[in-house]
Scaffold this motif. Structure first.
Motif, PDB file in Angstrom:
ATOM      1  N   ASN A 121       0.897  -1.143   0.052  1.00  0.00           N
ATOM      2  CA  ASN A 121       0.037   0.129  -0.015  1.00  0.00           C
ATOM      3  C   ASN A 121       0.834   1.359   0.041  1.00  0.00           C
ATOM      4  N   ASP A 122       2.153   1.220   0.451  1.00  0.00           N
ATOM      5  CA  ASP A 122       3.028   2.430   0.558  1.00  0.00           C
ATOM      6  C   ASP A 122       3.458   2.469  -0.903  1.00  0.00           C
ATOM      7  N   LYS A 123       3.633   3.720  -1.599  1.00  0.00           N
ATOM      8  CA  LYS A 123       4.177   4.072  -2.859  1.00  0.00           C
ATOM      9  C   LYS A 123       5.026   5.374  -2.698  1.00  0.00           C
ATOM     10  N   LEU A 124       5.514   5.461  -3.954  1.00  0.00           N
ATOM     11  CA  LEU A 124       6.268   6.857  -4.319  1.00  0.00           C
ATOM     12  C   LEU A 124       5.596   7.254  -5.467  1.00  0.00           C
ATOM     13  N   ASP A 125       4.894   8.377  -5.401  1.00  0.00           N
ATOM     14  CA  ASP A 125       4.424   8.944  -6.959  1.00  0.00           C
ATOM     15  C   ASP A 125       5.481   9.643  -7.710  1.00  0.00           C
ATOM     16  N   TRP A 126       4.876   9.826  -9.033  1.00  0.00           N
ATOM     17  CA  TRP A 126       5.636  10.403  -9.879  1.00  0.00           C
ATOM     18  C   TRP A 126       6.488  11.746  -9.643  1.00  0.00           C
ATOM     19  N   HIS A 127       7.764  11.720  -9.967  1.00  0.00           N
ATOM     20  CA  HIS A 127       8.540  12.706  -9.343  1.00  0.00           C
ATOM     21  C   HIS A 127      10.077  12.767  -9.902  1.00  0.00           C
ATOM     22  N   ALA A 128      10.598  13.806  -9.881  1.00  0.00           N
ATOM     23  CA  ALA A 128      12.235  13.728 -10.168  1.00  0.00           C
ATOM     24  C   ALA A 128      12.945  13.992  -8.923  1.00  0.00           C
ATOM     25  N   ASP A 129      14.161  13.623  -8.749  1.00  0.00           N
ATOM     26  CA  ASP A 129      14.997  14.145  -7.617  1.00  0.00           C
ATOM     27  C   ASP A 129      15.853  15.389  -8.045  1.00  0.00           C
ATOM     28  N   ASP A 130      15.202  16.423  -8.424  1.00  0.00           N
ATOM     29  CA  ASP A 130      15.980  17.698  -8.745  1.00  0.00           C
ATOM     30  C   ASP A 130      15.846  18.954  -8.037  1.00  0.00           C
ATOM     31  N   GLU A 131      15.659  18.900  -6.629  1.00  0.00           N
ATOM     32  CA  GLU A 131      15.382  19.808  -5.764  1.00  0.00           C
ATOM     33  C   GLU A 131      16.777  20.663  -5.745  1.00  0.00           C
ATOM     34  N   PRO A 132      16.744  21.702  -5.668  1.00  0.00           N
ATOM     35  CA  PRO A 132      17.835  22.778  -5.672  1.00  0.00           C
ATOM     36  C   PRO A 132      19.004  22.544  -5.012  1.00  0.00           C
ATOM     37  N   GLU A 133      18.933  21.541  -3.829  1.00  0.00           N
ATOM     38  CA  GLU A 133      20.144  21.196  -3.029  1.00  0.00           C
ATOM     39  C   GLU A 133      20.853  19.984  -3.698  1.00  0.00           C
ATOM     40  N   LEU A 134      20.320  19.399  -4.582  1.00  0.00           N
ATOM     41  CA  LEU A 134      20.830  18.214  -5.293  1.00  0.00           C
ATOM     42  C   LEU A 134      21.702  18.796  -6.214  1.00  0.00           C
ATOM     43  N   ASP A 135      23.155  18.180  -6.399  1.00  0.00           N
ATOM     44  CA  ASP A 135      23.949  18.533  -7.341  1.00  0.00           C
ATOM     45  C   ASP A 135      23.508  17.543  -8.600  1.00  0.00           C
ATOM     46  N   PRO A 136      23.012  18.469  -9.827  1.00  0.00           N
ATOM     47  CA  PRO A 136      22.561  17.749 -10.920  1.00  0.00           C
ATOM     48  C   PRO A 136      23.596  17.031 -11.757  1.00  0.00           C
ATOM     49  N   GLU A 137      24.801  17.346 -11.371  1.00  0.00           N
ATOM     50  CA  GLU A 137      26.037  16.758 -12.282  1.00  0.00           C
ATOM     51  C   GLU A 137      26.433  15.380 -11.735  1.00  0.00           C
ATOM     52  N   GLN A 138      25.760  14.941 -10.367  1.00  0.00           N
ATOM     53  CA  GLN A 138      26.562  13.704  -9.825  1.00  0.00           C
ATOM     54  C   GLN A 138      25.186  12.761  -9.755  1.00  0.00           C
ATOM     55  N   PRO A 139      25.666  11.458  -9.751  1.00  0.00           N
ATOM     56  CA  PRO A 139      24.335  10.411  -9.735  1.00  0.00           C
ATOM     57  C   PRO A 139      23.680  10.324  -8.543  1.00  0.00           C
ATOM     58  N   ILE A 140      22.617   9.477  -8.710  1.00  0.00           N
ATOM     59  CA  ILE A 140      22.004   8.972  -7.252  1.00  0.00           C
ATOM     60  C   ILE A 140      22.062   7.451  -7.407  1.00  0.00           C
ATOM     61  N   ALA A 141      22.317   6.933  -6.464  1.00  0.00           N
ATOM     62  CA  ALA A 141      22.465   5.343  -6.097  1.00  0.00           C
ATOM     63  C   ALA A 141      21.453   4.786  -5.382  1.00  0.00           C
ATOM     64  N   SER A 142      20.705   4.024  -5.942  1.00  0.00           N
ATOM     65  CA  SER A 142      19.468   3.497  -5.210  1.00  0.00           C
ATOM     66  C   SER A 142      19.721   1.974  -4.825  1.00  0.00           C
ATOM     67  N   LEU A 143      19.652   1.700  -3.639  1.00  0.00           N
ATOM     68  CA  LEU A 143      19.726   0.154  -3.179  1.00  0.00           C
ATOM     69  C   LEU A 143      18.618  -0.410  -2.432  1.00  0.00           C
ATOM     70  N   SER A 144      18.024  -1.567  -3.180  1.00  0.00           N
ATOM     71  CA  SER A 144      16.759  -1.849  -2.555  1.00  0.00           C
ATOM     72  C   SER A 144      17.048  -3.071  -1.761  1.00  0.00           C
ATOM     73  N   LEU A 145      16.088  -3.254  -0.763  1.00  0.00           N
ATOM     74  CA  LEU A 145      15.930  -4.334   0.328  1.00  0.00           C
ATOM     75  C   LEU A 145      14.543  -4.834   0.525  1.00  0.00           C
ATOM     76  N   GLY A 146      14.522  -6.007   0.676  1.00  0.00           N
ATOM     77  CA  GLY A 146      13.219  -6.778   1.087  1.00  0.00           C
ATOM     78  C   GLY A 146      12.384  -6.964  -0.277  1.00  0.00           C
ATOM     79  N   ALA A 147      11.166  -6.757  -0.370  1.00  0.00           N
ATOM     80  CA  ALA A 147      10.289  -7.158  -1.234  1.00  0.00           C
ATOM     81  C   ALA A 147      10.566  -6.497  -2.531  1.00  0.00           C
TER      82      ALA A 147
END
Length: 216
Positions: A121-147
């Protein structure tokens, strides 16, 4: 029509990521990257100071449909959707895991957003990780655990000749790196899956530009 991607075939040489590229999109993917993912899931359930944040939309306040925690180096402030995340100090174990992710991604990360999806039931809606604090020239690494949960991407500005949305499953121990300029051109989401009963924890390692002020 949505493109369903099977990122497990073909299997690349050990340590070599699979890649997915489209116009404005660059992904690197290591299946089963974290060997002891099940142990990490158990540990993080209890070791992380999870928070139930709330968001106000159209004058009504709602709980965000997942638990979150923000860890970072001093000065790495972050806010999204009007939620200003309190900075938690790195735990010793997550400091060690950060170094492992950095070695794979080829980037030094200074912050980490953790999301705990308690069930489908928990979710994450459509978005981009583009907030001003984030460095747009660097990657974002996503690690998944569980289901395993579906991870979808679609172009920000779809058109008749635009790339179709992409969808694939991120399972336990999978590492996905979203390289620039993905956040500027594509959106992503984790949709509801009501039949999923197990929980999932996702860790996204990021680079904050210290001193950047979000204009909200």
């Amino acid at each position: 029509m949505e493109q369903q991607l099977d990122l497990l075939q073909p299997t690349p040489p050990a340590g070599t990521p699979q890649t997915v590229t489209r116009e404005g999109l660059a992904l690197r993917y290591w299946p089963l990257w974290l060997a002891d993912a099940a142990s990490w899931l158990v540990q993080l359930r209890t070791d992380v100071p999870w928070r139930q944040e709330h968001i106000t939309l159209f004058g009504r306040t709602h709980p965000i449909p997942r638990l979150t925690c923000w860890m970072g180096d001093p000065g790495c402030h972050y806010a999204y959707s009007g939620v200003h995340q309190a900075i938690e100090p790195w735990t010793a174990s997550l400091q060690q895991l950060r170094r492992q992710v950095e070695a794979a991604a080829g980037c030094r990360f200074n912050s980490l957003l953790l999301n705990h999806y308690r069930d489908g039931n928990d979710k994450l809606d459509w978005h981009a990780d583009d907030e001003p604090e984030l460095d747009p020239e660097q990657p974002i690494a996503s690690l998944s655990l569980g289901a395993a949960r579906s991870f979808r991407l679609k172009p920000r500005q779809p058109s008749a000749d635009a790339e179709s949305p992409l969808s694939f499953e991120l399972g336990e121990g999978d590492l996905l790196v979203m390289d620039p300029p993905t956040q500027q051109h594509w959106l992503h989401q984790v949709p509801q899956r009501r039949r999923v009963e197990r929980d999932r924890i996702n860790l996204t390692f990021r680079v904050i530009r210290r001193g950047a002020i979000a204009q909200r």
